[in-house]
Scaffold this active site. Structure first.
Site: not given
Ligand code: OKP
Ligand code: ZN
Length: 352
Positions: A165, A199, A201, A289
């Site tokens: 990110h 990932d 995300h 994840d």
């Molecule tokens: C980081 B990586 C959840 C809110 C989400 C940001 C997620 C960041 C993920 N309560 N907050 O695993 O890509």
């Molecule tokens: Zn993630």
């Protein structure tokens, strides 16, 4: 350094990566316990060292600032160092004023201006963040160095904090330095690099860094950003710009996506794009994840799916650097990482 045998998957890890300990994140107006804990990589480390037939763990060398500065803006790096100098040992800094930079200036020697460099309220700075992030980046970098030299067909950076990110100028999503981008940048002079981001995300930072680059293909499978972080990027229409047009492929997937669906998209969309690009190197932003039990993800992959996924990527027969990203169900994280790496290793062996 011991000579590598064909059985070794080199793993890079440094204990200083454990010193960054974000206490909580702000989500939905609530203060919740931070999911990105040091225990994540301790769990992976334990699992890899128990499987002593496949992995060799060692510490990276410290990464020179000049290398990091090829990927990140000097102001961002200065801000991290300001935090390392000015914050008290137990202090975590969460900005509460953000602004879109768009050419505006911000002063990285003023921690009050942190919001100019930061994307969200889940990614605090502490005095230890800079060091931990540099060691994390060093793990990715050393793994890439080994693969780039041809000393190993596969290497793994046990990175944490994660990186995908983080963009050139901003941090967020638990990420400070873009480990995968640093790895890809270091390989790029030797040949085309494909980055596959698995990932949950979208890897907005990695996408942004290579958006105009035709020598680095970015392929990402992730949850629909309409519903999930990072919200503002990861849409299918984002396909690169300028000379990089056509070298960015986003594959958003619906909530609840399981291993079958996931592997189908890998087979029909990701692998054909990767083969057509014919990269000299592959960098995998490996988040777990997507696992069925993950506390912040919403997919339903199982441990066996990661081995299958690894095998299919391994069949590409391209020297591969794996960089650890997310994955927050700590109990099974090591198992999933091991399954994926074993798959990659097996898949790669059956080529040529
Ligand atoms: C980081 B990586 C959840 C809110 C989400 C940001 C997620 C960041 C993920 N309560 N907050 O695993 O890509
Ligand atoms: Zn993630």
């Amino acid at each position: 350094m011991p000579r590598l045998t064909s059985k070794d998957i080199p793993v890079f890890f440094h204990s200083r990566q454990l010193d960054h300990r974000p206490p909580y994140e702000w989500a939905g107006g609530e203060r919740i316990r931070h999911p990105e804990t040091p225990s994540r990589i301790e769990a992976i480390f334990r699992c890899l060292t128990n499987e002593d037939t496949l992995f060799t763990v060692r510490a990276p060398e410290r990464l020179p600032l000049s290398w990091i500065a090829r990927t990140h803006a000097p102001e961002l790096l200065e801000l991290y160092q300001t935090a390392a100098r000015d914050l008290k040992a137990d202090e975590s800094l969460y900005p509460f004023v953000f602004h879109r930079r768009r050419g505006a200036r911000a002063d990285p020697s003023q921690l009050n201006q942190t919001g100019a460099f930061c994307l969200d309220s889940g990614t605090p700075l502490s005095a230890s963040t800079w060091d931990a992030a540099v060691w994390s980046a060093a793990c990715a970098f050393e793994a890439a160095r080994l693969v780039g030299r041809g000393d190993s067909r596969l290497a793994y950076g046990l990175c944490r904090p994660p990186g995908h990110h983080a963009s050139r100028e901003q941090f967020g999503g638990y990420c400070y330095l873009n480990n995968a981008a640093l790895a890809a940048k270091s390989l790029r002079p030797k040949g085309k690099v494909a980055i596959v981001d698995i990932d949950f995300h979208h890897g907005n930072g990695t996408q942004e860094i290579f958006y105009r680059d035709s020598k680095v293909l970015f392929v990402s499978l992730h949850a629909d950003p309409k519903e999930f972080y990072p919200y503002f990027s990861g849409y299918a229409a984002e396909s690169g710009a300028g000379p990089g047009q056509g070298f960015n492929l986003n594959l958003p997937l619906p909530r609840g996506c399981d291993g079958r669906e996931y592997l189908h998209v890998i087979e029909t969309k990701a692998l054909p794009a990767l083969r057509a690009f014919s990269p000299a190197f592959l960098v995998v932003s490996a988040g777990f994840d997507t696992y069925k039990a993950d506390p912040i993800g919403a997919f339903r992959l199982e441990t066996a799916d990661y081995e299958e996924l690894g095998e299919r990527l391994g069949h590409l027969g391209v020297p591969t650097v794996v960089v650890q990203e997310g994955g927050y169900y700590v109990q099974h994280l090591g198992l999933n990482v091991t399954a994926f790496l074993r798959g990659l290793y097996k898949g790669g062996r059956n080529v040529s």
